[in-house]
Design an enzyme around this catalytic site. Structure first.
Site, short mmCIF file in Angstrom:
data_model
loop_
_atom_site.label_atom_id
_atom_site.label_comp_id
_atom_site.label_asym_id
_atom_site.label_seq_id
_atom_site.Cartn_x
_atom_site.Cartn_y
_atom_site.Cartn_z
N LYS A 89 37.18 46.25 51.14
CA LYS A 89 36.77 45.08 50.36
C LYS A 89 37.71 43.92 50.66
CE LYS A 89 35.50 43.94 45.54
NZ LYS A 89 35.49 44.45 44.15
N SER A 164 31.01 43.98 41.88
CA SER A 164 31.38 43.02 42.89
C SER A 164 31.64 43.61 44.27
CB SER A 164 32.66 42.29 42.44
OG SER A 164 33.74 43.21 42.38
N SER A 188 32.71 47.47 39.01
CA SER A 188 32.48 46.89 40.34
C SER A 188 32.43 47.89 41.49
CB SER A 188 33.54 45.84 40.65
OG SER A 188 33.24 44.64 39.97
#
Ligand code: ZN
Lengths: 505, 488
Positions: A89, A164, A188
Site C-alpha cells: 500500500k 482504503s 480498510s
C-alpha cells in the site's frame, strides 16, 4: 500442490505455494517476479501507483549483507519467502520509492527509510513488486478519494473495490500480485477484501509495528495482509509481527504465527450479536452470512445469538470523532516546509501554509481535518473527543464480556456488496456506514479477519455477468488470538470453497 | 528638591508585583527526547537529525528513559509529588520550527506536581521536546520583515524539563536570586549544562501587580525567553514599572505576551490574548503512559547528590566546619569548591575556615572556572599542607600565595615547593620581630604618627619588612608586631 512435472500457471500459485515451489527449486523466482511485473505493468484497474523497474541479472550484487533487497531485486536465496513478489500500500514508506499515501501533497515523495513491516517482509525474502493505490491518507471506503484516480473492482469495473486499501485488494483479486500489505484503521483491510472476494486480516493493535506507515489515526492504524487465502494471510503475518523499538505502541507477540490446519470447528463457540447482523444489511449479504453460519455448525461450531455488543452501534460515531481528531494532528506536518508539495511561494508563512494545504489535500481529507480540529477545540473537547473515548472504553468492555461467552464474534464484513463508482461520493454519511461492522473491532484493538463466503445473489449485488458479487464473513477474536482465529477461518474457508482466482484478469 | 512631588505622597498607592516563573531546562541526556540522535553542540546545521526529529511521514517517537530519570531527579530535588503514571500530550500549532505541527509535551498529567525550592513553591515539572532553531536572514533578525528563514533541526527534539513556579516571587531581585539557586541546584543534579547564553536554561516570567497587601491577582502579562539573569531582572523591573504606571493612570493592563529587548530596554507585544493559540491538546497516541516503577524511583533516589542548599546548611552548622554563612554558600553553590574542601576532612573548625578561605580566595581565582578544581594541578593534600603551615605560622599568607602560583602551574608536593623556594617564614617568631624592630627604627616618623593615633601611617614600616623578607612575612602578623612594639 504444484505439479512439478507438468506446465503450470505461475500466477495461479498462492503466495505460500509459490514460496514452497521456489524452495523446492520447482520455479525460478525471477520468472515469477517477471510474470507479476508484466501483469502489474498492464494493470487496467489503476491498482498501482508505482511498479518496480526490471533489474538486470546480477544487479542484486550491491545488496549489503543483512539489508533488505532493493525494489524488484531477487532476494538472497534460502529466505522463507524466497522472492515472492509483494504489493505494498502506498502509505508505507519504502526507501527511494514513491510513498505518497494517495495524496497530491506527497506526489513524488521518496522517503529515506523503509517501514518496519515492509522491511521485515523483505528481510524474509519478499520482493517489492509495486506500490498500490489507496484512498488519500487511508480516508475512504471506496478508493475514490485517491489523488491518483479510483481503483476499479475486478469483479465489475463499474464498481468500487472498497477502501482504503482498494489498490491492494483489487491487485490480489485480479491476480496482479500474489498478495499485498494493507492497513486497517476502521475496516480498510477487511472491507475491500470482502468487496474483492479475498482474505483480509487486521491484527491485534500493536502486533505489527506502525513505524514508517504514514499515519491516519495513530491509535487505530494497523498493518495486515490481503491475500488469496487464509494460509497466505498466516504466512505474511508470521513475518510482520513483533515488537519494534521504534514504535512505542508495538507489542511482543506471545507466540509464533502457525500456518492453519484445522478442518473442524468442534466446540468452537461463535457469537452472532444482533447489533452487527441485522439492521441496514443487504439481504444478499445476509443470505450468504447465514449459509456460512450453517456450514460452521456442520463443522461442529455452536452459534450463540444472545451475545450482545450494546455499544457497538455507537462505534461509528465515536470512530468519526477519534480518527479525524488524530488525523487533524497527524496531517499537520504536511505544511510545505520540508517535503512534498509547496504552493504559495512568495506569500507570507500563513499564505504558503494555506495554499499548500488547499492545493495538496483532497476534499475528504479536508473534511476530516476540519471535523477533527473542531472536535479537539477548546470548549468542545469533552463533548466530542472525551465522549468518544468513553464510548470506546465501553466497546472494549462489551467485547471483553462477549468473549467470556464465546470464542469469536462473527458478522458480515460489510453491510453491502461493492457499490457503483460515484454512487456514494455525494453523501459522506452513507459512505461512512460501510464501516459500521468493522469499526467496533478497530476501536477495541482486537484482531478480525474477513474471508469470502460466496457471491451475493440478490438483485443489488448482481454483477453484469450475472455471477453476483463477493460477500465477506468477518470473524473477530480477543487480542492475540490470531492463531485460533486463522484456524477457524481456515476450516470455514475449506468448507465454503470460494474460488478467489475467479476474477483474475 | 522638587517639593511639589512629595506633597501628594499620601494618595500614592503602593504596588506589589506578583511574579511566577516558567523555566525551560535542556536536559543533558546523550540522545534526544524521542529519537536516537545525539544532542547537538554547535555541529553544522541539520547534521543531527533523523526521520523522527525531522517529522518525516511515518516516523514515530519513543520516549527517552534517561530524560524521564532526570525528570524524576528534578522532581525529587524540588520536593515534588512524583506521578506514578503520567502521559504525553500533543500541543498543536503551526510553525516552521515545529516539524510535526505539534510539540510533544505534558498537559494535565505531568511527571511532577507541586514542590518547593527555598522561598518559592513549585507548581509542576513536566517533560517535552525543544523546537528547532529558526535563523532569520535579513536586517531585523525577526521573522517579520526577514528575507528568508532557515531552519536548523539539530536542536529540535532536545529534551526539556519545564519547571513552573507558583506566583510567589515579589521582586525582580528575588526572581534573579531564586533562579541562581535553581541553576546551581540543577547543575549539582547533573541533569543540565544550565548555560543561559547557550539556551540550556531559559526563563519566561508571568507578571502582574496589585495594591500592596491585596489578595487579588491583577491581569498578568507573559515576558518571554530571557536568556541571562541580568536581562531577567531588568526585564521584570521594566515590566513592573510599566504596569504600575498604567494602573496609576487608571488604565488597565492587557493580557498579552511580551518581548523585552535588552539593548533598548523596551518591551514590545509578541501577541495579544485574541491571537493566543488554541493548542488543541490531546493525549499523544504514539506514546504509552510513563509508568514510574519502584525501580525507577530507587535509581533516581540513588542518583541524588547532596543539594546546594542542604550543603550550605551543613557547612554552616556541622561542628567540624562551622563556616560563615557566605563562605558556606559560596562553597556549596560552586560544587567543585565544596567538593575540593571535602576531599580532606578538616582537623578543626579553624582549619576548615583557613582552608575554605584559601580555596575561595586563592585557589579558585588562580584556577579559573573552565576546569573544576579537582581537575587542576593542585591536590587537596597541597592545600592541607599550606593551611597547616599557615596555622603554625611556618609560612606567611604571602608565602602561601607564592606557593599557589607555583602549584597551579606545576602541581607537585607543597612541602617540597615551600622548601625549594625558601618560602618558610625563617623570619617567623623572634626573627620577624627583629626585622620589625629594624623597620620601626628606620621609619621614626611613621612610628610617631601611629603612636599619635594614625594607624594608616603603618605603610612604610610594613613595606620595609616586606622588602627585607622578600614578601614572605604575614601582613597581619607584621601589623600585630608593630602595634605590640609601639605599645598601641
Ligand atoms: Zn532524530
Amino acid at each position: 500442490m504444484v505439479d512439478a512435472t507438468g506446465p503450470y500457471e505461475l500466477i495461479a500459485l498462492s503466495a505460500a505455494a509459490a514460496a514452497r515451489a521456489i524452495a523446492a527449486g520447482e520455479i525460478d523466482p525471477t520468472e515469477l517476479i517477471g510474470a507479476y511485473r508484466a501483469r502489474a505493468m498492464a494493470d487496467e484497474l489503476n491498482c498501482f501507483t508505482w511498479v518496480a523497474p526490471e533489474r538486470g541479472p546480477g544487479s542484486g550484487g550491491d545488496i549489503a549483507a543483512g539489508s533488505s533487497p532493493a525494489p524488484g531485486e531477487s532476494p538472497l536465496p534460502g529466505t522463507p519467502l524466497g522472492g515472492v513478489p509483494l504489493a505494498v500500500k502506498d502509505l508505507f514508506c519504502t526507501a527511494g520509492v514513491p510513498s505518497q499515501s494517495g495524496s497530491r501533497i506527497l506526489e513524488g515523495y521518496e522517503p529515506p527509510y523503509t517501514a518496519t513491516a515492509v522491511a521485515r517482509l523483505q528481510g524474509a525474502g519478499a520482493t517489492l513488486l509495486g506500490k498500490t493505490n489507496q484512498d488519500e491518507f487511508a480516508m475512504g471506503s471506496s478508493n475514490e478519494n485517491s489523488a491518483f484516480g479510483p481503483v476499479l473492482n475486478p469483479w465489475d469495473r463499474a464498481r468500487v473495490p472498497g477502501g482504503s486499501s482498494g489498490g491492494s485488494a483489487a491487485a490480489v483479486a485480479a491476480g496482479l500480485a500474489p498478495w499485498a500489505v494493507g492497513t486497517d484503521t476502521g475496516g480498510s483491510i477487511r472491507q475491500p477484501a470482502a468487496m474483492c472476494g479475498i482474505v483480509g486480516l487486521k491484527p491485534t493493535y500493536g502486533a505489527v509495528s506502525r513505524y514508517g506507515m504514514i499515519a491516519f489515526a495513530s491509535s487505530l492504524d494497523q498493518a495486515g495482509p490481503l491475500t488469496r487465502n487464509v494460509t497466505d494471510a498466516a504466512l505474511m503475518l508470521r513475518h510482520m509481527i513483533g515488537r519494534d523499538e521504534r514504535d512505542a505502541t508495538s507489542l511482543r507477540f506471545p507466540e509464533q504465527i502457525e500456518l492453519p490446519r484445522a478442518d473442524r470447528l468442534d466446540g468452537v463457540r461463535l457469537g452472532v450479536p444482533a447489533e452487527l447482523s441485522s439492521e441496514g444489511i443487504e439481504t444478499g449479504v445476509l443470505e450468504r452470512f447465514h449459509s456460512a453460519l450453517a456450514l460452521a455448525q456442520e463443522l461442529g461450531a455452536t452459534i450463540n445469538t444472545d451475545v450482545m455488543l450494546p455499544h457497538a452501534p455507537h462505534g461509528l460515531a465515536a470512530y468519526y470523532v477519534i480518527a479525524p481528531a488524530e488525523a487533524s494532528s497527524n496531517l499537520a506536518r504536511f505544511d510545505g516546509v520540508r517535503y512534498g508539495l509547496r504552493a504559495g511561494d512568495g506569500q507570507d508563512l500563513v499564505g504558503m501554509y494555506t495554499r499548500t494545504r488547499h492545493d495538496g489535500f483532497g476534499p475528504e481529507v479536508k473534511r476530516r481535518i476540519m471535523l477533527g480540529t473542531y472536535a479537539l477545540s477548546a470548549g468542545y473537547y469533552d463533548a466530542y473527543y472525551g465522549r468518544a473515548q468513553r464510548v470506546r472504553t465501553k466497546i472494549v468492555e462489551d467485547f471483553r464480556a462477549a468473549f467470556e461467552e464465546v470464542d469469536f464474534i462473527v458478522s458480515p464484513t460489510t453491510p453491502g456488496v461493492a457499490f457503483e463508482l460515484g454512487e456514494k461520493t455525494t453523501d459522506p454519511w452513507s459512505m461512512y456506514l460501510n464501516d459500521a461492522l468493522t469499526v467496533p473491532m478497530s476501536l477495541a484493538g482486537i484482531p478480525a479477519i474477513s474471508i469470502p463466503c460466496g457471491l451475493s445473489g440478490s438483485s443489488e449485488g448482481k454483477g453484469p455477468v450475472g455471477r453476483g458479487l463477493p460477500v465477506g464473513l468477518q470473524i473477530a477474536g480477543p487480542a492475540f488470538s490470531e492463531n485460533r482465529l486463522l484456524d477457524a477461518a481456515y476450516a470455514l474457508e475449506q468448507a465454503i470453497g470460494f474460488d478467489s482466482t475467479a476474477a483474475h484478469v | 528638591m522638587d517639593v511639589g512631588r512629595g506633597s501628594g505622597r499620601d494618595d500614592v498607592v503602593e504596588y506589589e508585583p506578583v511574579i511566577g516563573l516558567e523555566i525551560h531546562v535542556q536536559l543533558s541526556t546523550r540522545t534526544k527526547m524521542f529519537c536516537g540522535c545525539e544532542l547537538s553542540f554547535g555541529e553544522p546545521p541539520n547534521t543531527r537529525t533523523c526521520p523522527v526529529c525531522l517529522g518525516l511521514p511515518g516516523a514515530l517517537p519513543v520516549a527517552n528513559a534517561k530524560a524521564i530519570h532526570f525528570g524524576l531527579m528534578i522532581g525529587m530535588a524540588l520536593e515534588s509529588e512524583l506521578a506514578p503514571r503520567s502521559i504525553f500530550h500533543r500541543k498543536n500549532y503551526f510553525y516552521p520550527d515545529l516539524p510535526k505541527g505539534y510539540q510533544i509535551s505534558q498537559y494535565d498529567e505531568p511527571l511532577c506536581r507541586g514542590g518547593r525550592l527555598a522561598d518559592v513553591r513549585v507548581h509542576r515539572v513536566h517533560l517535552e521536546e525543544d523546537a528547532a532553531k529558526l535563523v532569520h536572514v535579513g536586517e531585523s533578525g525577526r521573522i517579520h520583515a526577514s528575507d528568508a528563514s532557515i531552519v536548523d533541526f539539530n536542536r529540535g527534539g532536545t529534551p526539556l524539563a519545564e519547571i513552573v513556579t507558583e506566583p510567589d516571587v515579589r521582586s525582580a531581585e528575588q526572581a534573579g536570586e531564586w533562579l541562581r539557586l535553581l541553576r546551581v541546584t540543577l547543575g549539582r543534579l547533573g541533569v543540565s549544562d544550565v548555560n543561559m547564553e547557550e539556551g540550556s536554561l531559559r526563563c519566561d516570567a508571568n507578571i502582574s501587580v496589585r495594591p500592596a497587601g491585596s489578595d487579588e491577582m491583577g491581569t498578568k502579562t507573559e515576558l518571554k525567553n530571557m536568556n541571562s539573569f541580568r536581562f531577567i531582572e531588568r526585564g521584570i523591573k521594566a515590566e513592573v514599572i510599566r504596569q504600575e504606571k498604567l494602573l496609576a493612570r487608571g488604565e488597565k493592563v492587557v493580557q498579552e505576551t511580551l518581548h523585552f529587548d535588552p539593548s533598548s530596554g523596551r518591551i514590545t507585544t509578541l501577541r495579544s490574548k485574541e491571537e493566543a493559540h488554541d493548542y488543541r491538546y490531546f493525549p499523544e497516541p504514539d506514546l504509552v503512559p510513563i509508568a514510574v516503577s519502584e525501580e525507577m524511583l530507587d535509581t533516581a533516589r540513588a542518583s541524588m547528590p547532596e543539594l546546594p542548599l542542604a550543603r550550605a546548611e551543613r557547612f554552616e552548622h556541622d561542628p567540624s566546619y562551622m563556616l560563615d554563612t557566605e563562605v558556606a554558600k559560596t562553597l556549596a553553590f560552586r560544587t567543585d569548591l565544596g567538593d575540593f574542601l571535602e576531599l580532606r576532612r578538616p582537623e578543626s573548625p579553624d582549619e576548615a575556615r583557613v582552608r575554605a578561605n584559601l580555596i575561595i580566595n586563592e585557589l579558585a581565582p588562580r584556577v579559573g572556572t573552565d576546569v573544576p578544581l579537582a581537575d587542576s594541578m593542585v591536590t587537596p593534600d597541597a592545600v592541607v599542607t599550606i593551611s597547616g603551615a599557615l596555622m603554625r605560622k611556618e609560612i606567611s599568607i604571602g608565602g602561601a600565595r607564592q606557593a599557589f602560583d607555583i602549584l597551579v602551574e606545576e602541581g607537585g608536593d607543597a612541602d617540597a615547593i615551600i622548601e625549594r623556594e625558601g618560602l618558610m617564614s625563617a623570619e617567623g617568631g623572634d626573627e620577624l620581630a627583629a626585622v620589625v624592630e629594624a623597620a620601626i627604627a628606620a621609619n621614626e616618623d611613621a612610628a610617631q604618627k601611629i603612636k599619635a593615633g594614625n594607624p594608616k601611617a603603618i605603610g612604610p614600616i610594613v613595606g620595609y619588612v616586606m622588602r627585607e623578607t622578600q614578601g614572605r612575612a604575614d601582613g597581619g602578623e607584621v601589623t600585630r608586631l608593630v602595634h605590640e612594639q609601639l605599645g598601641v
